[in-house]
Write a protein that holds these residues in place. Structure first.
Motif, PDB file in Angstrom:
ATOM      1  N   GLY A 349      -8.888  -6.727  11.263  1.00  0.00           N
ATOM      2  CA  GLY A 349      -9.078  -6.434   9.848  1.00  0.00           C
ATOM      3  C   GLY A 349      -8.048  -7.187   9.025  1.00  0.00           C
ATOM      4  N   ILE A 350      -8.465  -7.682   7.871  1.00  0.00           N
ATOM      5  CA  ILE A 350      -7.535  -8.333   6.950  1.00  0.00           C
ATOM      6  C   ILE A 350      -7.742  -7.727   5.571  1.00  0.00           C
ATOM      7  CG2 ILE A 350      -9.114 -10.252   6.438  1.00  0.00           C
ATOM      8  CD1 ILE A 350      -6.599 -12.040   6.156  1.00  0.00           C
ATOM      9  N   SER A 351      -6.658  -7.570   4.821  1.00  0.00           N
ATOM     10  CA  SER A 351      -6.762  -6.979   3.491  1.00  0.00           C
ATOM     11  C   SER A 351      -5.931  -7.764   2.495  1.00  0.00           C
ATOM     12  CB  SER A 351      -6.307  -5.519   3.505  1.00  0.00           C
ATOM     13  OG  SER A 351      -4.893  -5.444   3.690  1.00  0.00           O
ATOM     14  N   PHE A 352      -6.338  -7.645   1.227  1.00  0.00           N
ATOM     15  CA  PHE A 352      -5.623  -8.282   0.123  1.00  0.00           C
ATOM     16  C   PHE A 352      -5.491  -7.269  -1.009  1.00  0.00           C
ATOM     17  CE2 PHE A 352      -7.919 -11.499   2.448  1.00  0.00           C
ATOM     18  CZ  PHE A 352      -7.037 -12.564   2.556  1.00  0.00           C
ATOM     19  N   THR A 353      -4.271  -6.960  -1.375  1.00  0.00           N
ATOM     20  CA  THR A 353      -4.035  -6.090  -2.520  1.00  0.00           C
ATOM     21  C   THR A 353      -2.859  -6.636  -3.311  1.00  0.00           C
ATOM     22  OG1 THR A 353      -3.588  -3.821  -3.248  1.00  0.00           O
ATOM     23  CG2 THR A 353      -2.578  -4.499  -1.168  1.00  0.00           C
ATOM     24  N   GLY A 354      -2.950  -6.588  -4.640  1.00  0.00           N
ATOM     25  CA  GLY A 354      -1.869  -7.178  -5.421  1.00  0.00           C
ATOM     26  C   GLY A 354      -2.204  -7.232  -6.895  1.00  0.00           C
ATOM     27  N   VAL A 355      -1.437  -8.032  -7.614  1.00  0.00           N
ATOM     28  CA  VAL A 355      -1.556  -8.130  -9.066  1.00  0.00           C
ATOM     29  C   VAL A 355      -1.911  -9.565  -9.434  1.00  0.00           C
ATOM     30  CG1 VAL A 355      -0.466  -7.611 -11.270  1.00  0.00           C
ATOM     31  CG2 VAL A 355       0.302  -6.405  -9.209  1.00  0.00           C
ATOM     32  N   ALA A 356      -3.157  -9.775  -9.844  1.00  0.00           N
ATOM     33  CA  ALA A 356      -3.585 -11.118 -10.252  1.00  0.00           C
ATOM     34  C   ALA A 356      -3.291 -11.387 -11.719  1.00  0.00           C
ATOM     35  CB  ALA A 356      -5.078 -11.300  -9.974  1.00  0.00           C
ATOM     36  N   VAL A 366       3.169  -9.752 -11.989  1.00  0.00           N
ATOM     37  CA  VAL A 366       1.990 -10.571 -11.721  1.00  0.00           C
ATOM     38  C   VAL A 366       2.320 -11.589 -10.626  1.00  0.00           C
ATOM     39  CG1 VAL A 366       0.427 -12.300 -12.696  1.00  0.00           C
ATOM     40  CG2 VAL A 366       1.106 -10.323 -14.073  1.00  0.00           C
ATOM     41  N   GLY A 367       1.436 -11.717  -9.652  1.00  0.00           N
ATOM     42  CA  GLY A 367       1.672 -12.629  -8.524  1.00  0.00           C
ATOM     43  C   GLY A 367       2.198 -11.936  -7.288  1.00  0.00           C
ATOM     44  N   THR A 368       2.487 -10.629  -7.408  1.00  0.00           N
ATOM     45  CA  THR A 368       2.903  -9.865  -6.230  1.00  0.00           C
ATOM     46  C   THR A 368       1.663  -9.536  -5.407  1.00  0.00           C
ATOM     47  OG1 THR A 368       4.718  -8.856  -7.470  1.00  0.00           O
ATOM     48  CG2 THR A 368       4.075  -7.796  -5.396  1.00  0.00           C
ATOM     49  N   VAL A 369       1.636  -9.960  -4.172  1.00  0.00           N
ATOM     50  CA  VAL A 369       0.458  -9.799  -3.320  1.00  0.00           C
ATOM     51  C   VAL A 369       0.907  -9.340  -1.939  1.00  0.00           C
ATOM     52  CG1 VAL A 369      -1.522 -10.957  -2.247  1.00  0.00           C
ATOM     53  CG2 VAL A 369      -0.819 -11.593  -4.560  1.00  0.00           C
ATOM     54  N   TYR A 370       0.128  -8.415  -1.374  1.00  0.00           N
ATOM     55  CA  TYR A 370       0.356  -7.978   0.004  1.00  0.00           C
ATOM     56  C   TYR A 370      -0.892  -8.290   0.822  1.00  0.00           C
ATOM     57  CZ  TYR A 370       4.273  -5.421  -1.995  1.00  0.00           C
ATOM     58  OH  TYR A 370       5.431  -5.089  -2.666  1.00  0.00           O
ATOM     59  N   VAL A 371      -0.689  -8.951   1.932  1.00  0.00           N
ATOM     60  CA  VAL A 371      -1.769  -9.243   2.873  1.00  0.00           C
ATOM     61  C   VAL A 371      -1.540  -8.391   4.111  1.00  0.00           C
ATOM     62  CG1 VAL A 371      -2.887 -11.005   4.296  1.00  0.00           C
ATOM     63  CG2 VAL A 371      -1.965 -11.614   2.047  1.00  0.00           C
ATOM     64  N   GLY A 372      -2.544  -7.642   4.497  1.00  0.00           N
ATOM     65  CA  GLY A 372      -2.461  -6.839   5.712  1.00  0.00           C
ATOM     66  C   GLY A 372      -3.341  -7.422   6.799  1.00  0.00           C
ATOM     67  N   ILE A 373      -2.834  -7.435   8.021  1.00  0.00           N
ATOM     68  CA  ILE A 373      -3.618  -7.925   9.160  1.00  0.00           C
ATOM     69  C   ILE A 373      -3.468  -6.928  10.302  1.00  0.00           C
ATOM     70  CG2 ILE A 373      -3.903  -9.746  10.902  1.00  0.00           C
ATOM     71  CD1 ILE A 373      -2.891 -11.735   8.830  1.00  0.00           C
ATOM     72  N   CYS A 374      -4.593  -6.445  10.806  1.00  0.00           N
ATOM     73  CA  CYS A 374      -4.588  -5.494  11.923  1.00  0.00           C
ATOM     74  C   CYS A 374      -5.296  -6.120  13.116  1.00  0.00           C
ATOM     75  CB  CYS A 374      -5.284  -4.199  11.511  1.00  0.00           C
ATOM     76  SG  CYS A 374      -5.337  -2.960  12.832  1.00  0.00           S
ATOM     77  N   THR A 375      -4.579  -6.253  14.217  1.00  0.00           N
ATOM     78  CA  THR A 375      -5.156  -6.752  15.472  1.00  0.00           C
ATOM     79  C   THR A 375      -4.937  -5.680  16.528  1.00  0.00           C
ATOM     80  OG1 THR A 375      -3.074  -7.865  15.991  1.00  0.00           O
ATOM     81  CG2 THR A 375      -4.752  -9.167  14.907  1.00  0.00           C
ATOM     82  N   GLY A 376      -6.023  -5.109  17.009  1.00  0.00           N
ATOM     83  CA  GLY A 376      -5.883  -4.036  17.990  1.00  0.00           C
ATOM     84  C   GLY A 376      -5.199  -2.829  17.367  1.00  0.00           C
ATOM     85  N   ASP A 377      -4.110  -2.388  17.993  1.00  0.00           N
ATOM     86  CA  ASP A 377      -3.372  -1.224  17.491  1.00  0.00           C
ATOM     87  C   ASP A 377      -2.244  -1.609  16.549  1.00  0.00           C
ATOM     88  OD1 ASP A 377      -4.936   0.486  19.045  1.00  0.00           O
ATOM     89  OD2 ASP A 377      -3.643   0.228  20.802  1.00  0.00           O
ATOM     90  N   THR A 378      -2.063  -2.908  16.333  1.00  0.00           N
ATOM     91  CA  THR A 378      -0.923  -3.385  15.548  1.00  0.00           C
ATOM     92  C   THR A 378      -1.354  -3.845  14.167  1.00  0.00           C
ATOM     93  OG1 THR A 378       0.153  -4.137  17.591  1.00  0.00           O
ATOM     94  CG2 THR A 378       1.018  -4.995  15.507  1.00  0.00           C
ATOM     95  N   ALA A 379      -0.698  -3.294  13.150  1.00  0.00           N
ATOM     96  CA  ALA A 379      -0.952  -3.721  11.774  1.00  0.00           C
ATOM     97  C   ALA A 379       0.330  -4.304  11.197  1.00  0.00           C
ATOM     98  CB  ALA A 379      -1.428  -2.553  10.923  1.00  0.00           C
ATOM     99  N   LYS A 380       0.189  -5.402  10.506  1.00  0.00           N
ATOM    100  CA  LYS A 380       1.333  -6.076   9.884  1.00  0.00           C
ATOM    101  C   LYS A 380       1.038  -6.312   8.414  1.00  0.00           C
ATOM    102  CE  LYS A 380       2.822  -8.708  13.975  1.00  0.00           C
ATOM    103  NZ  LYS A 380       3.131 -10.072  14.484  1.00  0.00           N
ATOM    104  N   ASP A 381       2.079  -6.568   7.653  1.00  0.00           N
ATOM    105  CA  ASP A 381       1.897  -6.936   6.252  1.00  0.00           C
ATOM    106  C   ASP A 381       2.755  -8.149   5.932  1.00  0.00           C
ATOM    107  OD1 ASP A 381       4.598  -5.937   4.850  1.00  0.00           O
ATOM    108  OD2 ASP A 381       3.960  -4.404   6.284  1.00  0.00           O
TER     109      ASP A 381
END
Length: 414
Positions: A349-356, A366-381
């Motif tokens: 899973g990949i996610s994008f949340t932030g302020v455009a 503005v320009g603050t963005v967090y990208v989340g990536i979940c592979t298996g049981d591990t999620a990172k940002d």
């Protein structure tokens, strides 16, 4: 040797199209050691084109024309060049055969002016057009080499690669060949890349090294001149190894690929599927990925969770998380990625949340963005602080997301 590029077409002067051909040819000429001193743009006017040719003859060893080879009356390049150098015009029989076959194949009547596209300047080396009708041509007259190429980039680029480049290379009376390799990088600017490789650029002889900034990435073109392919590849390998030891962390692929295509290829290679939860990007990641052929095997789906209600009701982001850290947060990005993967039964899973923009949100700039990536049981940002307008921030968010995703996928591969 030095060259001048003369682009012919009133549409260029009117700003209706950009002169991307000159940019492309200049880059290709630099790779084979030919300097471009002048770019000239001339409208569809025989007098002004004649003046431009006569001026170029005084200052260039090579004159390359783009455009003006078509069937209409305002396509003047061939006739004008022929008149200036004192050569006649003749029909290239193979080009004419191809044009006639095209019209027959499509059950269309061939008008008399289409025969004009098969005309070439007498004594030319003819470059057959495999992507259109009008052939290109090249000849040498009184120490000046002339190349005439079609205007549409989809015709010009392959013709230059397959015929024109080698013709120019042969003018050096050298038995060697040219071998090139393009390396692509993301997350590092052209100036920083050049700084990291400054000594290699300054000391270059053969192979040569040329950086070029793209829209979102940076490329390095490595070019070697050699009469033995195996030895040429060894020289390119050695130079690439030196480069990658310094900037390899930013490398994502070779040639004309894109970072999205590399993500798609890596997902396929790892036999993985992916889903996306997109807030500020509004579905842009999903669009880019599904633009790649074969993505239906890799992409399970996406949720454009632009509002907090959708984040809560569809992707089960707890109200307590929203109250405590907000939706523009690393915690929310991780959970969005995890939950969209679970919802669609995807491997990743990949996610994008932030302020455009245009205003702050939850106290975040503005320009603050967090990208989340979940592979298996591990999620990172991954946290980004981007500049630009709304469109630029969204595009760069997707590019960075792809870059981080590619790195994670390569870890899975290992």
């Amino acid at each position: 040797m030095n060259a001048e590029i003369i682009a012919v077409g009133s549409e260029l002067l009117l700003g209706q199209i950009a002169n991307t051909n000159a940019q492309y040819i200049s880059r290709e000429l630099a790779a084979i050691g030919i300097d471009v001193y002048y770019h000239t743009v001339v409208g569809d006017n025989q007098v002004r084109l004649t003046n431009a040719i006569e001026q170029a003859q005084k200052r260039a060893d090579i004159i390359i024309f783009t455009g003006g080879l078509g069937p209409t009356k305002d396509d003047l390049t061939k006739a004008t060049v022929a008149a200036v150098v004192g050569r006649s015009i003749e029909i290239d029989t193979e080009s004419l055969r191809r044009i006639e076959a095209y019209f027959a194949r499509h059950n269309r009547a061939m008008t008399p002016n289409n025969k004009k596209q098969a005309e070439v300047i007498a004594g030319s080396t003819v470059f057959l057009n495999n992507h259109g009708m009008a052939p290109g041509m090249a000849f040498k007259e009184e120490q000046v080499t002339y190349l005439l190429l079609p205007g549409p980039p989809k015709e010009l680029k392959p013709m230059f690669r397959t015929d024109a480049r080698q013709f120019l290379f042969n003018q050096t009376n050298d038995s060697a060949q040219i071998f090139s390799r393009v390396l692509r990088y993301f997350g590092i600017g052209e100036s920083q890349l050049e700084t990291e490789l400054e000594d290699l650029i300054d000391e270059q002889t053969n192979p040569t090294l040329a950086p070029l900034a793209g829209d979102q990435d940076v490329t390095l073109r490595l070019t070697v001149k050699h009469n033995n392919k195996e030895d040429a590849m060894k020289l390119l390998d050695d130079l690439e190894q030196k480069i990658q030891s310094r900037v390899g962390d930013y490398f994502y692929g070779y040639g004309e690929t894109t970072i999205v295509e590399q993500v798609s290829a890596q997902l396929s290679q790892n036999s993985l599927t992916i889903a996306a939860a997109e807030s500020l990007t509004g579905g842009l990641f999903s669009q880019k990925l599904t633009d790649v052929p074969g993505s239906s095997r890799l992409f399970t789906g996406s949720v454009v969770c632009y509002t907090n209600d959708v984040k809560q009701q569809v992707l089960h982001i707890p109200e307590t998380m929203i109250d405590e850290v907000g939706v523009v947060s690393a915690e929310c990005a991780q959970l969005l990625a995890r939950n969209v993967a679970n919802l669609t039964h995807a491997s990743i899973g990949i996610s994008f949340t932030g302020v455009a923009g245009p205003e702050k949100q939850e106290g975040k700039e503005v320009g603050t963005v967090y990208v989340g990536i979940c592979t298996g049981d591990t999620a990172k940002d991954f946290t980004l602080h981007l500049s630009g307008n709304r469109e630029q921030i969204r595009k760069r968010s997707v590019m960075y997301g792809c870059f981080y995703l590619l790195k994670e996928l390569k870890k899975v591969e290992k």
